[in-house]
Design a protein around this motif. Structure first.
Motif, PDB file in Angstrom:
ATOM      1  N   TYR A  54      28.928 -22.328  27.942  1.00 40.79           N
ATOM      2  CA  TYR A  54      28.667 -22.780  29.312  1.00 40.79           C
ATOM      3  C   TYR A  54      27.368 -22.217  29.875  1.00 40.79           C
ATOM      4  N   GLY A  55      26.914 -21.114  29.357  1.00 43.49           N
ATOM      5  CA  GLY A  55      25.654 -20.544  29.822  1.00 43.49           C
ATOM      6  C   GLY A  55      24.426 -21.247  29.281  1.00 43.49           C
ATOM      7  N   VAL A  56      24.597 -22.099  28.264  1.00 45.09           N
ATOM      8  CA  VAL A  56      23.429 -22.728  27.633  1.00 45.09           C
ATOM      9  C   VAL A  56      23.438 -24.255  27.665  1.00 45.09           C
ATOM     10  N   VAL A  57      24.566 -24.882  28.002  1.00 44.48           N
ATOM     11  CA  VAL A  57      24.586 -26.343  28.018  1.00 44.48           C
ATOM     12  C   VAL A  57      24.080 -26.869  29.358  1.00 44.48           C
ATOM     13  N   PRO A  58      23.460 -28.042  29.353  1.00 44.99           N
ATOM     14  CA  PRO A  58      23.020 -28.640  30.623  1.00 44.99           C
ATOM     15  C   PRO A  58      24.204 -28.913  31.546  1.00 44.99           C
ATOM     16  N   GLU A  59      23.931 -29.010  32.826  1.00 47.58           N
ATOM     17  CA  GLU A  59      24.978 -29.243  33.830  1.00 47.58           C
ATOM     18  C   GLU A  59      25.770 -30.520  33.579  1.00 47.58           C
ATOM     19  N   ASP A  60      25.135 -31.508  32.950  1.00 44.92           N
ATOM     20  CA  ASP A  60      25.823 -32.784  32.742  1.00 44.92           C
ATOM     21  C   ASP A  60      26.555 -32.849  31.407  1.00 44.92           C
ATOM     22  N   TRP A  61      26.741 -31.705  30.772  1.00 45.47           N
ATOM     23  CA  TRP A  61      27.536 -31.617  29.550  1.00 45.47           C
ATOM     24  C   TRP A  61      28.787 -30.804  29.857  1.00 45.47           C
ATOM     25  N   GLY A  62      29.827 -31.049  29.092  1.00 41.49           N
ATOM     26  CA  GLY A  62      31.051 -30.276  29.230  1.00 41.49           C
ATOM     27  C   GLY A  62      31.449 -29.660  27.904  1.00 41.49           C
ATOM     28  N   VAL A  63      32.243 -28.595  27.977  1.00 42.80           N
ATOM     29  CA  VAL A  63      32.804 -27.946  26.797  1.00 42.80           C
ATOM     30  C   VAL A  63      34.321 -28.074  26.938  1.00 42.80           C
ATOM     31  N   TYR A  64      34.925 -28.776  25.996  1.00 43.00           N
ATOM     32  CA  TYR A  64      36.343 -29.098  26.096  1.00 43.00           C
ATOM     33  C   TYR A  64      37.104 -28.543  24.898  1.00 43.00           C
ATOM     34  N   GLN A  65      38.316 -28.075  25.164  1.00 40.94           N
ATOM     35  CA  GLN A  65      39.187 -27.599  24.093  1.00 40.94           C
ATOM     36  C   GLN A  65      40.191 -28.687  23.754  1.00 40.94           C
ATOM     37  N   ARG A  66      40.323 -28.939  22.460  1.00 44.87           N
ATOM     38  CA  ARG A  66      41.333 -29.854  21.924  1.00 44.87           C
ATOM     39  C   ARG A  66      41.266 -31.250  22.543  1.00 44.87           C
ATOM     40  N   GLN A  67      40.042 -31.770  22.661  1.00 48.84           N
ATOM     41  CA  GLN A  67      39.819 -33.149  23.111  1.00 48.84           C
ATOM     42  C   GLN A  67      39.663 -34.040  21.884  1.00 48.84           C
ATOM     43  N   ALA A  68      40.467 -35.065  21.777  1.00 47.21           N
ATOM     44  CA  ALA A  68      40.447 -35.958  20.623  1.00 47.21           C
ATOM     45  C   ALA A  68      39.157 -36.773  20.573  1.00 47.21           C
ATOM     46  N   VAL A  69      38.652 -36.957  19.357  1.00 50.60           N
ATOM     47  CA  VAL A  69      37.491 -37.806  19.102  1.00 50.60           C
ATOM     48  C   VAL A  69      37.816 -38.723  17.921  1.00 50.60           C
ATOM     49  N   THR A  70      37.280 -39.932  17.962  1.00 47.72           N
ATOM     50  CA  THR A  70      37.554 -40.888  16.897  1.00 47.72           C
ATOM     51  C   THR A  70      36.362 -41.045  15.971  1.00 47.72           C
ATOM     52  N   THR A  71      36.682 -41.244  14.707  1.00 42.75           N
ATOM     53  CA  THR A  71      35.701 -41.552  13.666  1.00 42.75           C
ATOM     54  C   THR A  71      36.254 -42.738  12.882  1.00 42.75           C
ATOM     55  N   PRO A  72      36.180 -43.941  13.469  1.00 43.94           N
ATOM     56  CA  PRO A  72      36.800 -45.110  12.836  1.00 43.94           C
ATOM     57  C   PRO A  72      36.291 -45.394  11.424  1.00 43.94           C
ATOM     58  N   ALA A  73      35.025 -45.104  11.149  1.00 50.22           N
ATOM     59  CA  ALA A  73      34.484 -45.362   9.807  1.00 50.22           C
ATOM     60  C   ALA A  73      35.242 -44.570   8.742  1.00 50.22           C
ATOM     61  N   ARG A  74      35.840 -43.450   9.127  1.00 48.72           N
ATOM     62  CA  ARG A  74      36.628 -42.629   8.201  1.00 48.72           C
ATOM     63  C   ARG A  74      38.120 -42.698   8.529  1.00 48.72           C
ATOM     64  N   ARG A  75      38.500 -43.653   9.387  1.00 44.39           N
ATOM     65  CA  ARG A  75      39.890 -43.795   9.829  1.00 44.39           C
ATOM     66  C   ARG A  75      40.443 -42.452  10.283  1.00 44.39           C
ATOM     67  N   GLY A  76      39.663 -41.806  11.190  1.00 40.44           N
ATOM     68  CA  GLY A  76      40.040 -40.493  11.665  1.00 40.44           C
ATOM     69  C   GLY A  76      40.063 -40.372  13.171  1.00 40.44           C
ATOM     70  N   LEU A  77      40.981 -39.589  13.627  1.00 45.67           N
ATOM     71  CA  LEU A  77      41.030 -39.135  15.013  1.00 45.67           C
ATOM     72  C   LEU A  77      41.256 -37.634  14.915  1.00 45.67           C
ATOM     73  N   PHE A  78      40.217 -36.881  15.228  1.00 47.33           N
ATOM     74  CA  PHE A  78      40.260 -35.429  15.092  1.00 47.33           C
ATOM     75  C   PHE A  78      40.404 -34.789  16.464  1.00 47.33           C
ATOM     76  N   VAL A  79      41.026 -33.630  16.482  1.00 51.48           N
ATOM     77  CA  VAL A  79      41.177 -32.863  17.714  1.00 51.48           C
ATOM     78  C   VAL A  79      40.502 -31.514  17.480  1.00 51.48           C
TER      79      VAL A  79
END
Length: 187
Positions: A54-79
């Motif tokens: 949080y001390g180094v990211v721009p104000e318009d970025w967030g740092v999230y814990q355990r937020q799901a992201v999709t990678t459809p090309a690999r048929r993946g949803l990672f947390v």
């Protein structure tokens, strides 16, 4: 059924999985997986990385814990354990974000997730174009290590740095952050 319809159906099933409390539910190579809750030391490592980000990211970025992201090309949803992403990517999303919006993902291994974190997720994150993948491997066979991957090409990353626990590791621009892994508790 088309590949898009199959993927949409798989995401629908993921949303309805009734897993035990605090378990991590992911899709790895098209298979829904459930990992048990992690021990306290795992959360302590996440916190040790989360706070300085949080001390180094721009104000318009967030740092999230355990937020799901999709990678459809690999048929993946990672947390991932930690995700750095622009806040505009988060708006309008209910459960998951496209992994290609991520600036950094951090995975902290446990006995239950080590194989996926080491072998299945790097190609998924790389093919999505995630610039940096930080693997904190607290259960590595040769001793706890931290590996920073970058420069994705196709589904392959280049290892930028690797250090044992106890050494510093530098995360380059846009973060320009040095983490002291000596602060990580050992499993």
């Amino acid at each position: 059924m088309s590949a898009d319809e199959s993927w949409a159906e798989l995401l629908g099933v993921w949303q309805q999985v009734d897993a035990p409390k605090n378990c991590k539910v992911e899709i790895i190579d098209g298979i829904i997986t459930v990992a048990p809750p992690v021990p306290l030391w795992h959360h302590m490592i996440a916190d040790t990385v989360h706070r300085p980000l949080y001390g180094v990211v721009p104000e318009d970025w967030g740092v999230y814990q355990r937020q799901a992201v999709t990678t459809p090309a690999r048929r993946g949803l990672f947390v991932p354990d930690l995700l750095v992403v622009g806040k505009t990517s988060v708006r309008g999303c209910d459960y998951w974000l496209p992994a290609d919006d991520a600036e950094l993902v951090v995975e902290i291994t446990s006995d239950a997730t080590a194989h996926h974190d080491r072998f299945a997720k790097p190609p998924g994150y790389a093919v999505a174009g995630v610039p940096l993948y930080l693997l904190i491997d607290s259960v590595a066979p040769g001793g706890s290590t931290v590996t920073l991957y970058g420069e994705p090409k196709g589904d392959v990353y280049r290892v930028l740095r690797a250090v044992p626990f106890g050494k510093e590791i530098h995360i380059p621009a846009p973060f320009d952050l040095t983490l002291d892994t000596g602060e990580f508790p050992v499993s």
